[in-house]
Each structure stands twice: as C-alpha cells, then as structure tokens.
Design a protein around this motif. Structure first.
Motif, PDB file in Angstrom:
ATOM      1  N   LEU A  92       0.870  -1.184   0.000  1.00  0.00           N
ATOM      2  CA  LEU A  92       0.000   0.000   0.000  1.00  0.00           C
ATOM      3  C   LEU A  92       0.900   1.226   0.000  1.00  0.00           C
ATOM      4  N   GLU A  93       0.625   2.134  -0.920  1.00  0.00           N
ATOM      5  CA  GLU A  93       1.396   3.386  -1.017  1.00  0.00           C
ATOM      6  C   GLU A  93       0.434   4.555  -0.993  1.00  0.00           C
ATOM      7  N   PHE A  94       0.912   5.668  -0.506  1.00  0.00           N
ATOM      8  CA  PHE A  94       0.132   6.906  -0.609  1.00  0.00           C
ATOM      9  C   PHE A  94       0.883   7.925  -1.457  1.00  0.00           C
ATOM     10  N   SER A  95       0.133   8.649  -2.286  1.00  0.00           N
ATOM     11  CA  SER A  95       0.667   9.868  -2.892  1.00  0.00           C
ATOM     12  C   SER A  95      -0.148  11.038  -2.377  1.00  0.00           C
ATOM     13  N   TYR A  96       0.530  12.155  -2.192  1.00  0.00           N
ATOM     14  CA  TYR A  96      -0.155  13.400  -1.821  1.00  0.00           C
ATOM     15  C   TYR A  96      -0.768  13.968  -3.100  1.00  0.00           C
ATOM     16  N   LYS A  97      -2.100  14.074  -3.130  1.00  0.00           N
ATOM     17  CA  LYS A  97      -2.827  14.512  -4.313  1.00  0.00           C
ATOM     18  C   LYS A  97      -2.612  16.008  -4.503  1.00  0.00           C
ATOM     19  N   ASN A  98      -1.639  16.346  -5.348  1.00  0.00           N
ATOM     20  CA  ASN A  98      -1.295  17.747  -5.567  1.00  0.00           C
ATOM     21  C   ASN A  98      -0.576  17.853  -6.909  1.00  0.00           C
ATOM     22  N   ASP A  99      -1.325  18.282  -7.938  1.00  0.00           N
ATOM     23  CA  ASP A  99      -0.803  18.322  -9.310  1.00  0.00           C
ATOM     24  C   ASP A  99       0.451  19.187  -9.432  1.00  0.00           C
ATOM     25  N   GLU A 100       0.466  20.336  -8.714  1.00  0.00           N
ATOM     26  CA  GLU A 100       1.629  21.235  -8.801  1.00  0.00           C
ATOM     27  C   GLU A 100       2.908  20.551  -8.340  1.00  0.00           C
ATOM     28  N   LEU A 101       2.774  19.686  -7.341  1.00  0.00           N
ATOM     29  CA  LEU A 101       3.947  18.979  -6.800  1.00  0.00           C
ATOM     30  C   LEU A 101       4.181  17.653  -7.512  1.00  0.00           C
ATOM     31  N   GLY A 102       3.278  17.289  -8.442  1.00  0.00           N
ATOM     32  CA  GLY A 102       3.413  16.023  -9.150  1.00  0.00           C
ATOM     33  C   GLY A 102       3.076  14.816  -8.288  1.00  0.00           C
ATOM     34  N   ASP A 103       2.105  14.969  -7.395  1.00  0.00           N
ATOM     35  CA  ASP A 103       1.620  13.857  -6.555  1.00  0.00           C
ATOM     36  C   ASP A 103       2.760  13.070  -5.896  1.00  0.00           C
ATOM     37  N   PRO A 104       3.546  13.712  -5.018  1.00  0.00           N
ATOM     38  CA  PRO A 104       4.694  13.005  -4.425  1.00  0.00           C
ATOM     39  C   PRO A 104       4.276  11.868  -3.493  1.00  0.00           C
ATOM     40  N   LEU A 105       5.117  10.850  -3.457  1.00  0.00           N
ATOM     41  CA  LEU A 105       4.948   9.738  -2.533  1.00  0.00           C
ATOM     42  C   LEU A 105       4.995  10.286  -1.106  1.00  0.00           C
ATOM     43  N   HIS A 149       4.069  11.501   7.391  1.00  0.00           N
ATOM     44  CA  HIS A 149       3.851  12.733   6.617  1.00  0.00           C
ATOM     45  C   HIS A 149       2.370  13.137   6.639  1.00  0.00           C
ATOM     46  N   ILE A 150       1.517  12.149   6.453  1.00  0.00           N
ATOM     47  CA  ILE A 150       0.070  12.404   6.396  1.00  0.00           C
ATOM     48  C   ILE A 150      -0.423  13.000   7.713  1.00  0.00           C
ATOM     49  N   LEU A 151       0.038  12.423   8.820  1.00  0.00           N
ATOM     50  CA  LEU A 151      -0.399  12.902  10.137  1.00  0.00           C
ATOM     51  C   LEU A 151       0.245  14.252  10.462  1.00  0.00           C
ATOM     52  N   ALA A 152       1.517  14.402  10.103  1.00  0.00           N
ATOM     53  CA  ALA A 152       2.221  15.659  10.385  1.00  0.00           C
ATOM     54  C   ALA A 152       1.612  16.822   9.607  1.00  0.00           C
ATOM     55  N   LEU A 160      -3.329  15.741   6.875  1.00  0.00           N
ATOM     56  CA  LEU A 160      -4.133  15.415   5.689  1.00  0.00           C
ATOM     57  C   LEU A 160      -5.252  14.458   6.057  1.00  0.00           C
ATOM     58  N   ALA A 161      -5.064  13.723   7.156  1.00  0.00           N
ATOM     59  CA  ALA A 161      -6.103  12.833   7.696  1.00  0.00           C
ATOM     60  C   ALA A 161      -5.788  12.615   9.169  1.00  0.00           C
ATOM     61  N   THR A 162      -6.801  12.214   9.930  1.00  0.00           N
ATOM     62  CA  THR A 162      -6.562  11.866  11.342  1.00  0.00           C
ATOM     63  C   THR A 162      -6.090  10.415  11.420  1.00  0.00           C
ATOM     64  N   GLU A 163      -5.610  10.021  12.598  1.00  0.00           N
ATOM     65  CA  GLU A 163      -5.162   8.632  12.774  1.00  0.00           C
ATOM     66  C   GLU A 163      -6.289   7.651  12.507  1.00  0.00           C
ATOM     67  N   GLU A 164      -7.467   7.971  12.999  1.00  0.00           N
ATOM     68  CA  GLU A 164      -8.648   7.120  12.816  1.00  0.00           C
ATOM     69  C   GLU A 164      -9.014   7.012  11.325  1.00  0.00           C
ATOM     70  N   GLN A 165      -8.993   8.147  10.632  1.00  0.00           N
ATOM     71  CA  GLN A 165      -9.296   8.130   9.184  1.00  0.00           C
ATOM     72  C   GLN A 165      -8.257   7.326   8.414  1.00  0.00           C
ATOM     73  N   LEU A 166      -7.001   7.475   8.800  1.00  0.00           N
ATOM     74  CA  LEU A 166      -5.913   6.770   8.121  1.00  0.00           C
ATOM     75  C   LEU A 166      -6.071   5.255   8.286  1.00  0.00           C
ATOM     76  N   ARG A 167      -6.405   4.837   9.514  1.00  0.00           N
ATOM     77  CA  ARG A 167      -6.608   3.409   9.785  1.00  0.00           C
ATOM     78  C   ARG A 167      -7.768   2.880   8.930  1.00  0.00           C
ATOM     79  N   GLN A 168      -8.850   3.659   8.884  1.00  0.00           N
ATOM     80  CA  GLN A 168     -10.037   3.274   8.113  1.00  0.00           C
ATOM     81  C   GLN A 168      -9.714   3.168   6.617  1.00  0.00           C
ATOM     82  N   VAL A 169      -8.976   4.156   6.105  1.00  0.00           N
ATOM     83  CA  VAL A 169      -8.576   4.169   4.688  1.00  0.00           C
ATOM     84  C   VAL A 169      -7.797   2.902   4.352  1.00  0.00           C
ATOM     85  N   LYS A 170      -6.849   2.538   5.211  1.00  0.00           N
ATOM     86  CA  LYS A 170      -6.024   1.352   4.936  1.00  0.00           C
ATOM     87  C   LYS A 170      -6.860   0.082   4.990  1.00  0.00           C
ATOM     88  N   ASP A 171      -7.701  -0.045   6.022  1.00  0.00           N
ATOM     89  CA  ASP A 171      -8.562  -1.237   6.131  1.00  0.00           C
ATOM     90  C   ASP A 171      -9.422  -1.385   4.882  1.00  0.00           C
TER      91      ASP A 171
END
Ligand code: UDP
Length: 234
Positions: A118-131, A136-139, A142-153
């Motif tokens: 499972l990989e995440f990219s930051y959805k941002n066309d100007e930055l070219g969707d960086p890995l 990074h997501i929590l810092a 971009l999502a809470t810990e609970e949302q991140l867990r749910q997304v992965k599940d």
C-alpha cells in the motif's frame, strides 16, 4: 433529482450540483491524460465504460462492506453520488510490480510481490503527486489517525474484492489507485475504479488491458476498453 450548475471540471470528469446539497452528479468524459497532464488525448467511449464499470464495482464492494459514494446511475455517462470532501491522498495498492514502482526500485514489470504493497501519494498536481508516508500524512494533517486506519482497512478490502472479481473475468489485478472522501464525518470510497485507475493484464496472455495502452502508445486503446467492459458486464 434536478441537475444544477457545474461545480468542477477535472481531467476525466465534471461534477454538477443538484437540488440536494448532500448529492452531486458526476459526468464522465472521453478525455484522457497521462504523465501529470503532459500527454492529452481522447478515448472514444471511455466515459461510458468508466461510469458503468465503476458503478458495477462500487455496488459489489458495498455488498462486501465497503461504503462508497455511489447512489444511482442516471444515464450512460452520469451518476448521482454522495457529495464528499475528498481526502488529498491517492491510495495505491500493488500486487505485482509495474509502472513507477518498477522504475523506482529497479524491478522488472510483472514480478509478483511477496506481499501486498500500500502506497500513498499526496494529491497535488503542482507537486506532481509526491509519494508520502503515514507520518507525513499525520504531520501535515491530511487525515486523522482514525481516518488513516479506516482508509487502509478499506483499501485492503477493496483489493480482495477486486482481485476475485477481475480474476473471474480473466483479468489479473496488477495495481490500482483509489480515493476516499468524508461524508457525514465518515470515510467512504469515492472517485472511480476503471481501466484508467487499475492495471489489468489478461490472465492467459499478459496483454495489457488498461490505460497503459494509451500512456505507452500500444494501440487498440478503444477496443481494449470495450473488451474490459464486456467482461465486467458478464
Ligand atoms: N494511477 C492513477 N492515477 C494516478 C497515478 C496512478 O490512477 O495519478 C494508477 C495507475 O493506473 C496504476 C496505479 O495507480 O494502476 C499505480 O500507478 P503508478 O504509481 O505505477 O504510476 P504510473 O506508472 O501510472 O505513473
């Protein structure tokens, strides 16, 4: 349901307001882009294929316990969906090495992976969707810990559902990208699942049956979308 003004136009879809603030209409175009918009073209009939195929798959996933934005298909190109706030993450699941993974890590396309990635990219066309990773997501909030867990599940559950669904139709699910949104405070699957967002290889011939035919100028682009559409409807 009344269609109101256009809210947004993206690379492959338009989104319209409706008379219900909780619902929007997505309209799928035949426009195709690749390499962060540098390559542009049209794939005749793609909008119809991607709309209908996404809806079939979202209904299958709902039955397997993954909540989605799907409400009702309105016509060949348009679907009524829940109006979500999209999390700015591209969630990529890989079963077999291909594309940017093969390039980045120097592994041959087609090599089976010892585990699901499972990989995440930051959805941002100007930055070219960086890995981007969990920290990074929590810092960046971009999502809470609970949302991140749910997304992965949900992402792993989508993979299990899709692998079987495509295999029954003679297609190997190499990798795919999905997006999630927030609706009523909860994480639900949004956007689309189609040959634009999945790598699908014929199980017998390994022939590429997805947007790589357009990206890599492999020919038979329209025909391939129609072939996948036929198989998905069977
Ligand atoms: N993908 C996508 N949209 C993107 C990037 C990737 O739908 O903006 C899909 C792509 O079709 C493939 C998977 O995500 O099924 C993994 O793509 P990869 O990271 O290998 O990038 P690519 O090689 O397509 O640039």
């Amino acid at each position: 349901m009344e269609k109101r003004e256009q809210l947004y136009e993206g690379k492959a879809k338009k989104v319209y307001k409706t008379d219900d603030p909780g619902l929007v209409i997505v309209s799928y175009k035949d426009d195709a882009t690749a390499f962060n918009g540098q390559k542009k073209g049209q794939i005749a009939g793609k909008g119809v294929v991607n709309n209908t195929m996404s809806n079939i798959i979202f209904q299958m996933l709902e039955q397997r316990g993954v909540p989605t934005h799907y409400v009702q298909q309105l016509n060949e190109r348009e679907t009524l969906v829940k109006a979500v706030k999209i999390l700015p993450l591209e969630v990529i699941i890989r079963n077999v090495a291909a594309g940017s993974f093969s390039k980045r890590y120097g592994v041959e396309e087609g090599r089976p992976l010892a585990r699901t990635v499972l990989e995440f990219s930051y959805k941002n066309d100007e930055l070219g969707d960086p890995l981007i990773n969990d920290d990074h997501i929590l810092a960046l909030e971009l999502a809470t810990e609970e949302q991140l867990r749910q997304v992965k599940d949900y992402a792993y559950a989508v993979n299990e559902g899709l692998k079987g669904f495509f295999l029954e139709r003679g297609l190997k699910l190499v990798d795919f990208k999905i997006e999630f949104g927030l609706w009523d405070g909860k994480v639900i699957l949004a956007d689309e699942i189609s040959p634009d967002t999945c790598r699908l290889w014929d199980v017998n011939t390994n022939e590429k049956m997805d947007k790589d035919r357009f990206r890599r100028d492999l020919g038979k682009v329209e025909e391939t979308y129609q072939e996948v559409f036929q198989r998905v409807q069977s």
